[in-house]
Design an enzyme around this catalytic site. Structure first.
Site, PDB file in Angstrom:
ATOM      1  N   GLU A  91      15.873  -4.909  -8.487  1.00 34.94           N
ATOM      2  CA  GLU A  91      15.376  -3.569  -8.758  1.00 34.94           C
ATOM      3  C   GLU A  91      14.505  -3.063  -7.618  1.00 34.94           C
ATOM      4  OE1 GLU A  91      13.962  -4.284 -13.214  1.00 34.94           O
ATOM      5  OE2 GLU A  91      14.107  -5.987 -11.847  1.00 34.94           O
ATOM      6  N   CYS A 335       8.407  -4.761 -13.595  1.00 37.76           N
ATOM      7  CA  CYS A 335       9.178  -5.686 -12.761  1.00 37.76           C
ATOM      8  C   CYS A 335      10.104  -6.556 -13.604  1.00 37.76           C
ATOM      9  CB  CYS A 335       8.230  -6.588 -11.962  1.00 37.76           C
ATOM     10  SG  CYS A 335       7.214  -5.701 -10.777  1.00 37.76           S
TER      11      CYS A 335
END
Length: 346
Positions: A91, A335
């Site tokens: 990501e 995260c």
């Protein structure tokens, strides 16, 4: 096969020389990659057709693809899930602030640090990201910003993974994006986060880079921190703080400490007082983060009034502290969340 995004300008100049080309070709390629955001060597029209054909055959440009994208309806935060040919995904997050646009970069696929409040560690670490793969993450955000004639103004190495556990690639990434012939993002606008790997902090101090160091602290006692962060068993708080003082003395820069507030665990006024005692005499800033909910962890968010009381207590004791503005809370912006969801692990 060489990855063009994985080369510093100096490395690209040497590679061109090894190919029998003049070194100035490297600068042209570098500018095409980063200033004009070329997506193909065929775009590099001031190179000869023969050289473009060779580059197309002998070098790799981008190797990633966009798997999915989420956009916050609240604040415009954009989260990209990117995939690579070996099947891994990572990501990167674009955050829009009043003072500019910040991009959060992942330095590893997954993470092996095992912090109990973080989704990145679910499933462990798969592999390291190369410098070029970090660059590719950044360019997805920059190309999106190009549509509105904006630019990335700051970078945080705070995505999935532990940057200090991939130190050389992280520093090379910084050198590439800092180059004035490229994206020219100043090192003072780059932050590197660590769970507290002491050798990395020492090495960063000795290199003398003007980047900002952020340390994930999250507790002021070894017993509590070890229960949340296994790394504390290897580098307990005393050793970590010794390294932080060394870093400040060596660089003159203050340190940012990340502190995730977890309801009933580390958010009492006594916890605030212990934290203030720990940081006494060290120029620093405490970034308080209301914990994100991760289904596997039975953690609860600290109530707003208790967060404010914690902040007030720290400030009354002389600690510079703020509560991090939540970005992208209506999407999977923490995260590892989007990657884990995509893999079916949440």
């Amino acid at each position: 096969m060489p990855h063009l995004y994985d080369m510093t300008l100096t490395e690209m100049q040497q590679w061109m020389a090894d190919q029998g080309e003049p070194k100035y070709r490297a600068k042209q390629i570098f500018q095409w990659l980063y200033q004009r955001r070329a997506v193909s060597v065929e775009d590099m029209t001031n190179l000869s057709k023969a050289l473009r054909q060779r580059l197309g055959q002998e070098a790799t440009l981008g190797t990633s693809r966009e798997v999915t994208r989420q956009v916050s309806k609240v604040d415009g935060t954009v989260k990209f899930l990117l995939g690579w040919p070996d099947g891994v995904t990572v990501e990167t997050v674009l955050m829009r602030h009043e003072y500019g646009n910040s991009v959060c970069i992942s330095t590893q696929v997954g993470c092996k640090m095992g912090c109990t409040f973080c989704a990145s560690t679910l499933g462990g670490m798969i592999r390291q990201m190369t410098a070029g793969e970090m660059v590719e993450q950044l360019l997805y955000s920059q190309r999106l910003l190009d549509e509105s004639h904006e630019r990335v103004s700051s970078i945080v190495l705070m995505g999935s993974g532990e940057p200090m556990n991939n130190f050389d690639a992280a520093m090379k990434f910084i050198d590439i994006v800092n180059d004035p012939n490229g994206l020219n993002i100043g090192q003072r606008h780059i932050t590197i986060s660590t769970v507290g790997l002491v050798p990395g902090i020492i090495r960063l101090a000795d290199e003398g880079r003007p980047i900002t160091l952020a340390v994930s602290l999250h507790a002021a006692t070894d017993e509590l921190r070890s229960s949340m962060m296994p790394v504390n068993k290897a580098y307990p708080i005393a050793k970590l703080m010794e390294a932080c003082h060394y870093y400040h003395n060596k660089t003159g820069k203050r340190i940012s400490f990340e502190y995730a507030l977890i309801g009933g665990k580390n958010d009492s006024l006594d916890d605030a007082r212990r934290l203030a005692r720990l940081l006494k005499g060290l120029p620093s800033h405490v970034n308080l983060i209301p914990v994100n909910y991760v289904p596997e962890r039975n953690y609860h968010r600290t109530p707003k009034d208790q967060i404010q009381a914690f902040v007030n207590e720290l400030r009354s004791l002389g600690v510079n502290a703020t509560v991090r503005r939540e970005m992208g809370h209506d999407i999977s912006a923490a995260c590892g969340q989007l990657r884990a969801e995509h893999a079916g692990k949440l």
